[in-house]
Design an enzyme around this catalytic site. Structure first.
Site, mmCIF file in Angstrom:
data_model
loop_
_atom_site.group_PDB
_atom_site.id
_atom_site.type_symbol
_atom_site.label_atom_id
_atom_site.label_comp_id
_atom_site.label_asym_id
_atom_site.label_seq_id
_atom_site.Cartn_x
_atom_site.Cartn_y
_atom_site.Cartn_z
ATOM 1 N N THR A 371 -11.894 -8.276 1.232
ATOM 2 C CA THR A 371 -12.770 -7.564 2.139
ATOM 3 C C THR A 371 -13.539 -6.526 1.333
ATOM 4 O OG1 THR A 371 -11.147 -7.953 3.861
ATOM 5 C CG2 THR A 371 -12.541 -6.042 4.197
ATOM 6 N N SER A 442 -7.470 -7.883 13.269
ATOM 7 C CA SER A 442 -7.910 -7.384 11.964
ATOM 8 C C SER A 442 -7.185 -6.094 11.607
ATOM 9 C CB SER A 442 -9.414 -7.116 12.012
ATOM 10 O OG SER A 442 -9.848 -6.524 10.809
ATOM 11 N N SER A 443 -7.212 -5.779 10.309
ATOM 12 C CA SER A 443 -6.734 -4.460 9.870
ATOM 13 C C SER A 443 -7.877 -3.578 9.391
ATOM 14 C CB SER A 443 -5.731 -4.622 8.721
ATOM 15 O OG SER A 443 -4.584 -5.305 9.159
ATOM 16 N N GLY A 464 -6.632 -6.271 3.445
ATOM 17 C CA GLY A 464 -5.744 -6.820 4.465
ATOM 18 C C GLY A 464 -4.977 -5.697 5.142
HETATM 19 N N1 GLY Z 1 -9.178 -10.218 6.923
HETATM 20 C C1 GLY Z 1 -8.557 -8.972 6.780
HETATM 21 C C2 GLY Z 1 -8.583 -8.166 8.040
HETATM 22 O O1 GLY Z 1 -9.457 -8.324 8.845
HETATM 23 O O2 GLY Z 1 -7.714 -7.389 8.264
#
Ligand code: GLY
Length: 558
Positions: A371, A442-443, A464
Site C-alpha cells: 500500500t 481494510s486497515s 496491511g
Molecule cells: N490491503 C491492505 C488494507 O487495506 O488494509
C-alpha cells in the site's frame, strides 16, 4: 543504540526543542509521498494554483506510473480531507467484490484457503481508484482534470529513471517470481527477465494510452468505455470474475469520517470499512489517563503497555469489523468509555496476556484489512491524506493485456475462511466473509489531527494490519513524547495483532529492552521495517514534512 540514546535525550529536553533529525520545513504548502516524481508533481500543482485535492489526484496518477508496487489505477483506497473551513470528508474508493464472488470461492477441495486470493486473475476486487479520484475532483477540485492527468501520461510515455529501490525490489526473488508468471507483467516490469538497472528508463506505452483515455474521456472510459471492455475481456479470458457490469456498477462512496479526541487533540480518521480509525480511537482511549508514558519512550514498561493495548484491539477487530453496508459494525460499542476502561483494567502491567486466553471483548452496546500513503497541505490550509493500494506488493501480479496496469489482490482482505489467517496472518470473522459487491475490510488509516481546532497533523502509512499500529505510534510519539515529525517517523516501531501471538519489533530498539519484554512473556520477533509513513505537522507557523527514511520518499514544500 546511538539513535535510541539521542531520542531519549530529546525526550528529556523536549521543551528545549532539541531533536535528532530536522524535518523538511516550509511556510505555505507541503507534499510528502513515497516517490520523488510524484512529490514534485503534487508540489507543481499546488504552486500553479491547485488545491490539496487537485494535488492528491495528480499524485495518485503519478504514483500509478512510478511506484507500481502500490501506486495504482487497478486498486483502491481511501481519501480523507479536512478543509480550511472546518468541513471534513472521507472518500471510500476501496475495491468491491465482483457480483459472482461467493463465500467459499477461495477454498480448495480440502476446505483450506488457496493462493487464488493473492495471485492471478481471480484475486481482484473491482478497482475503485479512478472513480474515487474523479469524485474527489468533481466535488472539491479546482484545476482541470486533464491538467492533473497530463504529468502521469508524460511519465508513462517518456519513461522515468528506475530508482535503486524499484530496481532492487523488481529483482528480488519474491517479486520477480510472481511477476514472471504473467507474460505482460514479465515483459513490462522485468524487461522479459533481463531486469532493470537503477537509472535505466522505464517506459510504459500501454499505460500511457490508458491514462490518455482517462484524461480525455474521464472515469467513464475505465468503467464503461474502451478500457473497461479490454479489462473485462482479459479477465474473463483468464477465469477472472470481474465483468463489464461489475465495472459499470462501481461507485465510490463519500462517508463521514470518524472523529474522536485524545488529550485535547481532535482525531479525524477512517471509518469502516477501514478497521483503522476505530482501532486508533480505541487504543488512544486505552492509553489516556493510564500514565503509560511516564516511564519514557522506548522503555519496556511503555512498549509493554502499547503491545497489550494493540493485542486487545486486534482481538476485537477479528470479531466485529467488516463492511458497514453489509454488517452492523458496533463502532459506538467499541469506543464506549466504560468498555475502554474495562479493556484498560484488563492489562497486567508486568506480564503479557496470552492471546489464546484473550477473546474479543463483550460490548455493552451494539449501537441503535503493500500500500502507499501520501499527505498534502495546501497554502489555504486544506489537508488531504490518501492511502491507496493493490494489497500485496505489485497486487495480484497480473498486468491487464493492452492496458499496462497491475491489478489488485484485494479479495485476500476478506476472510476466505472465517477463523483462518489471511496474507498478513490476520484472523477475521463472519463480519468480513465474502459476499457479492461487499467491500473487504481494510486497515488503511489516513488520519488528520487538530490542536485547538486548527490543523496539526496529517499522517498515514502502508503495511496491511501494521498500518493501524504504525499510525497509532506516530501519534503518540508526537503527542505524548513531544517529538518533531521526523523523529516521530524515525522512531522504531512495534506491532501486535493478537493472533499470531507475536510481538514484532523493528531492530532499532535496545537489546536490553527486548530482553525485558521477553521476560514479561512476549514472543518477540525482530524485523527490518514496519510501515512507510508520510506525514506533515503544523508547528509554530511552519509545515514540517517527512517521508519515511525507510523509503526513497520525499517531502517538499514552498
Ligand atoms: N490491503 C491492505 C488494507 O487495506 O488494509
Amino acid at each position: 543504540m546511538q539513535r535510541i540514546a539521542l531520542v531519549a535525550a530529546f525526550v528529556a529536553t523536549a521543551g528545549a526543542g532539541l531533536c535528532t533529525r530536522q524535518p523538511v520545513r516550509s511556510r505555505h504548502a507541503m507534499v510528502a509521498t513515497r516517490e520523488a516524481h510524484a512529490t514534485d508533481i503534487g508540489l507543481a500543482v499546488l504552486e500553479s494554483g491547485g488545491n490539496a485535492i487537485d494535488a492528491a489526484v495528480a499524485v495518485a496518477f503519478a504514483l500509478a506510473v512510478t511506484h507500481p508496487a502500490a501506486g495504482n489505477i487497478g486498486g483502491g483506497g481511501f481519501l480523507l480531507a479536512r478543509f480550511a473551513d472546518g468541513r471534513s470528508t472521507f472518500i471510500d474508493f476501496r475495491e468491491r467484490a465482483p457480483a459472482a464472488a461467493s463465500r467459499n470461492m477461495y477454498l480448495g477441495p480440502d476446505g483450506k484457503p488457496t493462493s487464488d486470493s493473492v495471485e492471478g486473475y481471480r484475486a481482484s476486487g473491482v478497482p475503485g481508484t479512478v472513480r474515487g479520484l474523479e469524485l474527489a475532483h468533481e466535488k472539491y477540485g479546482r484545476k482541470s482534470w486533464a491538467d492533473l492527468l497530463d504529468p502521469a501520461v508524460r511519465l508513462a510515455a517518456d519513461g522515468f529513471p528506475v530508482s535503486y529501490g524499484l530496481a532492487h525490489s523488481l529483482r528480488s526473488q519474491s517479486t520477480s517470481a510472481r511477476l514472471a508468471r504473467f507474460a505482460e507483467s514479465k515483459r513490462i516490469f522485468l524487461k522479459d527477465g533481463k531486469f532493470y538497472d537503477a537509472g535505466e528508463p522505464l517506459v510504459q506505452p500501454e499505460l500511457a494510452r490508458t491514462l490518455e483515455r482517462i484524461r480525455d474521456r474521464g472515469a467513464k472510459d475505465f468503467y464503461e468505455g474502451e478500457t473497461a471492455k479490454l479489462l473485462a475481456a482479459d479477465l474473463q479470458a483468464h477465469g477472472g470474475l470481474i465483468t463489464l457490469d461489475d465495472l459499470k456498477n462501481y461507485r465510490a462512496i463519500e462517508r463521514t469520517p470518524l472523529t474522536g479526541s485524545y488529550r485535547g487533540y481532535t482525531v479525524i480518521t477512517a471509518p469502516p470499512p477501514s478497521s483503522g480509525g476505530v482501532g486508533i480511537l480505541q487504543m488512544l482511549g486505552v492509553l489516556e489517563g493510564s500514565g503509560y508514558e511516564k516511564s519514557g519512550f522506548g522503555s519496556a514498561d511503555e512498549l509493554h503497555f502499547l503491545a497489550e493495548t494493540m493485542r486487545r484491539y486486534f482481538a476485537d477487530r477479528s470479531e466485529y469489523m467488516g463492511d458497514p453496508d453489509f454488517y452492523h459494525v458496533p463502532v459506538a460499542g467499541l469506543l464506549n468509555p466504560h468498555y475502554i476502561e474495562e479493556r484498560r483494567r484488563s492489562i497486567d502491567r508486568e506480564h503479557a496476556t496470552s492471546s489464546a486466553t484473550l477473546r474479543p471483548g463483550k460490548l455493552e452496546t451494539f449501537e441503535s484489512s503493500d500500500t502507499t500513503h501520501y499527505s498534502i497541505v495546501d497554502a489555504e490550509g486544506n489537508a488531504v491524506a490518501v492511502t491507496y493500494t493493490l494489497n500485496n506488493s505489485f497486487g495480484s501480479a497480473v498486468t491487464a493485456a493492452k492496458l499496462g496496469f497491475l491489478l489488485n489482490d484485494e479479495m485476500d482482505d476478506f476472510a476466505a475462511k472465517p477463523g483462518e489467517p489471511n496474507l498478513f496472518g490476520l484472523i477475521q470473522g463472519e463480519a468480513n466473509a465474502i459476499q457479492p459487491r461487499k467491500t473487504p475490510l481494510s486497515s488503511m488509516t489516513p488520519t488528520i489531527v487538530l490542536r485547538d481546532g486548527k490543523l496539526y497533523l496529517v499522517v498515514g502509512s502502508p503495511g496491511g494490519p501494521t498500518i493501524i499500529n504504525t499510525v497509532f505510534e506516530v501519534l503518540v510519539n508526537v503527542i505524548d513524547f513531544g517529538m518533531n515529525i521526523a523523529d516521530a517517523v524515525d522512531a522504531p516501531r512495534l506491532h501486535h495483532q493478537w493472533m499470531p501471538d507475536v510481538l514484532r519489533m523493528e531492530r532499532g530498539f535496545s537489546p536490553d529492552t527486548v530482553a525485558l519484554l521477553k521476560a514479561r512473556g512476549h514472543a518477540v520477533e525482530l524485523e527490518d521495517h514496519q510501515g512507510e509513513v508520510a506525514a506533515i505537522r503544523v508547528q509554530d507557523g511552519w509545515l514540517e514534512g517527512d517521508a519515511d527514511p525507510r523509503t526513497e520518499g520525499t517531502a517538499r514544500g514552498y
